[in-house]
Design an enzyme around this catalytic site. Sequence first.
Site, PDB file in Angstrom:
ATOM      1  N   HIS A  50      48.485  -4.749 -23.873  1.00  0.00           N
ATOM      2  CA  HIS A  50      49.247  -4.919 -25.132  1.00  0.00           C
ATOM      3  C   HIS A  50      50.604  -4.250 -25.028  1.00  0.00           C
ATOM      4  O   HIS A  50      50.769  -3.146 -25.530  1.00  0.00           O
ATOM      5  CB  HIS A  50      48.454  -4.312 -26.291  1.00  0.00           C
ATOM      6  CG  HIS A  50      48.897  -4.768 -27.633  1.00  0.00           C
ATOM      7  ND1 HIS A  50      49.876  -4.151 -28.356  1.00  0.00           N
ATOM      8  CD2 HIS A  50      48.478  -5.801 -28.387  1.00  0.00           C
ATOM      9  CE1 HIS A  50      50.022  -4.760 -29.519  1.00  0.00           C
ATOM     10  NE2 HIS A  50      49.186  -5.760 -29.563  1.00  0.00           N
ATOM     11  N   PHE A  51      51.529  -4.772 -24.555  1.00  0.00           N
ATOM     12  CA  PHE A  51      51.706  -5.958 -23.715  1.00  0.00           C
ATOM     13  C   PHE A  51      52.228  -5.454 -22.382  1.00  0.00           C
ATOM     14  O   PHE A  51      53.126  -4.619 -22.383  1.00  0.00           O
ATOM     15  CB  PHE A  51      52.703  -6.928 -24.346  1.00  0.00           C
ATOM     16  CG  PHE A  51      52.329  -7.346 -25.754  1.00  0.00           C
ATOM     17  CD1 PHE A  51      51.295  -8.252 -25.962  1.00  0.00           C
ATOM     18  CD2 PHE A  51      52.987  -6.830 -26.859  1.00  0.00           C
ATOM     19  CE1 PHE A  51      50.959  -8.654 -27.249  1.00  0.00           C
ATOM     20  CE2 PHE A  51      52.647  -7.226 -28.144  1.00  0.00           C
ATOM     21  CZ  PHE A  51      51.627  -8.135 -28.344  1.00  0.00           C
TER      22      PHE A  51
END
Length: 142
Positions: A50-51
């Site tokens: 993420h991410f």
Amino acid sequence: MSVLTIEEIKAIIPHRYPTLLIDRVEELEAGKKIVAKKNVTVNEPFFQGHFPMEPVMPGVLIVEAMAQAGAVALLSLPDFKGKTAYFGALDKVKFRKKVVPGDSLVLEVEIQKIKGSAGIGKGIAYVDGKKACEAELTFMIG
């Protein structure tokens, strides 16, 4: 007023790595108000997905960090010692700023009401003095 270390926090709430999301309590008025801190590092397991190209702390974990701080405030009351605080509800959640590695997330929760085994608090998470997130948190003590 009081300051709690990580070991003292762990004596109050049951969370452990990787879901313990507060590192220190800087201010505490049991059952009333808490100011806690989460130092966000690139080594957090959630940043793997993420991410990967732009690491951002998931909003749900920011809210969870506020809830853990609020739980410490409530469970510091003698009547709730040794119990667990669960989410009862979330309301008026707003995300205002990304939280990224290197940020110090300051979590302020003011307990607005306690009735029986429930409590309601207003939480605000700050980064560099700017609101990152705010929410109304309802706790059920069990």
